[in-house]
Design a protein around this motif. Structure first.
Motif, PDB file in Angstrom:
ATOM      1  N   SER A   1       0.830  -1.207   0.000  1.00  0.00           N
ATOM      2  CA  SER A   1       0.000   0.000   0.000  1.00  0.00           C
ATOM      3  C   SER A   1       0.862   1.255   0.000  1.00  0.00           C
ATOM      4  CB  SER A   1      -0.923   0.011   1.217  1.00  0.00           C
ATOM      5  OG  SER A   1      -1.867  -1.026   1.129  1.00  0.00           O
ATOM      6  N   GLU A   2       1.953   1.233   0.771  1.00  0.00           N
ATOM      7  CA  GLU A   2       2.853   2.387   0.801  1.00  0.00           C
ATOM      8  C   GLU A   2       3.546   2.581  -0.549  1.00  0.00           C
ATOM      9  OE1 GLU A   2       3.981   2.162   5.571  1.00  0.00           O
ATOM     10  OE2 GLU A   2       5.268   1.168   4.103  1.00  0.00           O
ATOM     11  N   GLN A   3       3.921   1.492  -1.194  1.00  0.00           N
ATOM     12  CA  GLN A   3       4.546   1.588  -2.513  1.00  0.00           C
ATOM     13  C   GLN A   3       3.570   2.165  -3.537  1.00  0.00           C
ATOM     14  OE1 GLN A   3       6.236  -2.166  -3.698  1.00  0.00           O
ATOM     15  NE2 GLN A   3       7.234  -2.453  -1.722  1.00  0.00           N
ATOM     16  N   LEU A   4       2.302   1.706  -3.489  1.00  0.00           N
ATOM     17  CA  LEU A   4       1.299   2.231  -4.416  1.00  0.00           C
ATOM     18  C   LEU A   4       1.047   3.713  -4.174  1.00  0.00           C
ATOM     19  CD1 LEU A   4      -1.339  -0.620  -4.685  1.00  0.00           C
ATOM     20  CD2 LEU A   4      -0.055   0.410  -6.539  1.00  0.00           C
ATOM     21  N   GLU A   5       0.980   4.108  -2.908  1.00  0.00           N
ATOM     22  CA  GLU A   5       0.759   5.517  -2.595  1.00  0.00           C
ATOM     23  C   GLU A   5       1.895   6.371  -3.144  1.00  0.00           C
ATOM     24  OE1 GLU A   5       0.022   8.462   1.232  1.00  0.00           O
ATOM     25  OE2 GLU A   5       0.007   6.297   1.514  1.00  0.00           O
ATOM     26  N   GLU A   6       3.124   5.889  -2.993  1.00  0.00           N
ATOM     27  CA  GLU A   6       4.271   6.638  -3.517  1.00  0.00           C
ATOM     28  C   GLU A   6       4.223   6.697  -5.043  1.00  0.00           C
ATOM     29  OE1 GLU A   6       9.109   6.275  -3.608  1.00  0.00           O
ATOM     30  OE2 GLU A   6       8.026   5.414  -1.913  1.00  0.00           O
ATOM     31  N   LEU A   7       3.836   5.595  -5.667  1.00  0.00           N
ATOM     32  CA  LEU A   7       3.785   5.529  -7.123  1.00  0.00           C
ATOM     33  C   LEU A   7       2.647   6.377  -7.694  1.00  0.00           C
ATOM     34  CD1 LEU A   7       5.015   4.023  -9.612  1.00  0.00           C
ATOM     35  CD2 LEU A   7       3.194   2.365  -9.316  1.00  0.00           C
ATOM     36  N   LEU A   8       1.449   6.262  -7.082  1.00  0.00           N
ATOM     37  CA  LEU A   8       0.267   6.948  -7.607  1.00  0.00           C
ATOM     38  C   LEU A   8       0.170   8.397  -7.157  1.00  0.00           C
ATOM     39  CD1 LEU A   8      -2.364   4.116  -7.024  1.00  0.00           C
ATOM     40  CD2 LEU A   8      -1.258   4.727  -9.174  1.00  0.00           C
ATOM     41  N   GLY A   9       0.700   8.690  -5.980  1.00  0.00           N
ATOM     42  CA  GLY A   9       0.606  10.041  -5.456  1.00  0.00           C
ATOM     43  C   GLY A   9      -0.600  10.262  -4.569  1.00  0.00           C
ATOM     44  N   TYR A  10      -1.389   9.220  -4.301  1.00  0.00           N
ATOM     45  CA  TYR A  10      -2.521   9.316  -3.387  1.00  0.00           C
ATOM     46  C   TYR A  10      -2.653   7.980  -2.665  1.00  0.00           C
ATOM     47  CZ  TYR A  10      -4.641   7.485  -7.685  1.00  0.00           C
ATOM     48  OH  TYR A  10      -4.893   6.781  -8.825  1.00  0.00           O
ATOM     49  N   PRO A  11      -3.332   7.978  -1.503  1.00  0.00           N
ATOM     50  CA  PRO A  11      -3.367   6.767  -0.678  1.00  0.00           C
ATOM     51  C   PRO A  11      -4.123   5.617  -1.328  1.00  0.00           C
ATOM     52  CG  PRO A  11      -4.736   8.487   0.284  1.00  0.00           C
ATOM     53  CD  PRO A  11      -4.047   9.084  -0.896  1.00  0.00           C
ATOM     54  N   TRP A  12      -3.684   4.434  -1.013  1.00  0.00           N
ATOM     55  CA  TRP A  12      -4.335   3.212  -1.469  1.00  0.00           C
ATOM     56  C   TRP A  12      -4.531   2.327  -0.265  1.00  0.00           C
ATOM     57  CZ3 TRP A  12      -6.542   1.685  -5.840  1.00  0.00           C
ATOM     58  CH2 TRP A  12      -6.880   0.348  -5.965  1.00  0.00           C
ATOM     59  N   PRO A  13      -5.638   1.704  -0.005  1.00  0.00           N
ATOM     60  CA  PRO A  13      -6.848   1.759  -0.806  1.00  0.00           C
ATOM     61  C   PRO A  13      -7.516   3.114  -0.686  1.00  0.00           C
ATOM     62  CG  PRO A  13      -7.246   0.469   1.162  1.00  0.00           C
ATOM     63  CD  PRO A  13      -5.788   0.849   1.161  1.00  0.00           C
ATOM     64  N   PHE A  14      -8.376   3.413  -1.643  1.00  0.00           N
ATOM     65  CA  PHE A  14      -9.030   4.708  -1.663  1.00  0.00           C
ATOM     66  C   PHE A  14      -9.882   4.876  -0.415  1.00  0.00           C
ATOM     67  CE2 PHE A  14      -8.672   3.516  -6.197  1.00  0.00           C
ATOM     68  CZ  PHE A  14      -7.737   4.464  -6.546  1.00  0.00           C
ATOM     69  N   PRO A  15      -9.916   6.055   0.157  1.00  0.00           N
ATOM     70  CA  PRO A  15     -10.763   6.267   1.324  1.00  0.00           C
ATOM     71  C   PRO A  15     -12.237   6.283   0.922  1.00  0.00           C
ATOM     72  CG  PRO A  15      -9.734   8.328   0.654  1.00  0.00           C
ATOM     73  CD  PRO A  15      -9.160   7.237  -0.218  1.00  0.00           C
ATOM     74  N   GLY A  16     -13.099   5.805   1.808  1.00  0.00           N
ATOM     75  CA  GLY A  16     -14.537   5.830   1.552  1.00  0.00           C
ATOM     76  C   GLY A  16     -15.018   4.630   0.769  1.00  0.00           C
ATOM     77  N   ARG A  17     -16.289   4.649   0.429  1.00  0.00           N
ATOM     78  CA  ARG A  17     -16.909   3.551  -0.307  1.00  0.00           C
ATOM     79  C   ARG A  17     -16.492   3.571  -1.771  1.00  0.00           C
ATOM     80  NH1 ARG A  17     -23.200   2.738   1.147  1.00  0.00           N
ATOM     81  NH2 ARG A  17     -22.853   1.733   3.135  1.00  0.00           N
ATOM     82  N   PRO A  18     -16.418   2.390  -2.385  1.00  0.00           N
ATOM     83  CA  PRO A  18     -16.141   2.366  -3.822  1.00  0.00           C
ATOM     84  C   PRO A  18     -17.376   2.849  -4.584  1.00  0.00           C
ATOM     85  CG  PRO A  18     -16.549   0.155  -3.007  1.00  0.00           C
ATOM     86  CD  PRO A  18     -16.521   1.064  -1.809  1.00  0.00           C
ATOM     87  N   PRO A  19     -17.206   3.378  -5.781  1.00  0.00           N
ATOM     88  CA  PRO A  19     -18.368   3.840  -6.545  1.00  0.00           C
ATOM     89  C   PRO A  19     -19.249   2.658  -6.940  1.00  0.00           C
ATOM     90  CG  PRO A  19     -16.398   3.890  -7.902  1.00  0.00           C
ATOM     91  CD  PRO A  19     -15.961   3.549  -6.507  1.00  0.00           C
TER      92      PRO A  19
END
Length: 105
Positions: A27-45
């Protein structure tokens, strides 16, 4: 931790062991790569069903083998009798059905 040495009255503290730095989590690697936290906060669409496409590519009529018919008759005969009435004769006495195209011979 303290110790007394002869002639030295200063307390001696034990040195802390250095912790090795752990590798980043996925998750930390994805956040660094994407630039935003993973998993996304809140409910999925919710899924937008208007964009789904249903494709019916079954042949008409759907081919059924004799073995498949026997399995259904064996497992669901009570249900079929309730829905369509009891079997009044042998399956061999009625018209023969061509299983390839669903017509009677």
């Amino acid at each position: 931790m303290t110790s007394d040495r002869s002639g030295d009255h200063k307390p001696v503290t034990a040195s802390r062991s250095r912790r090795t730095e752990r590798p980043p989590t996925a998750s930390e690697q994805l956040e660094e790569l994407l630039g935003y936290p993973w998993p996304f906060p809140g409910r999925p669409p919710k899924h937008d069903l208007s964009t789904w496409t249903v494709t019916d590519d079954w042949p008409d009529p759907v081919p059924v083998t004799e073995a498949e018919i026997e399995v259904f008759e064996r497992w669901f005969s009570d249900l079929f009798d309730e829905m369509f009435g009891p079997d009044t004769g042998s399956p061999d006495t009625g018209p023969e059905i061509d299983l390839e195209n669903g017509t009677t011979k």
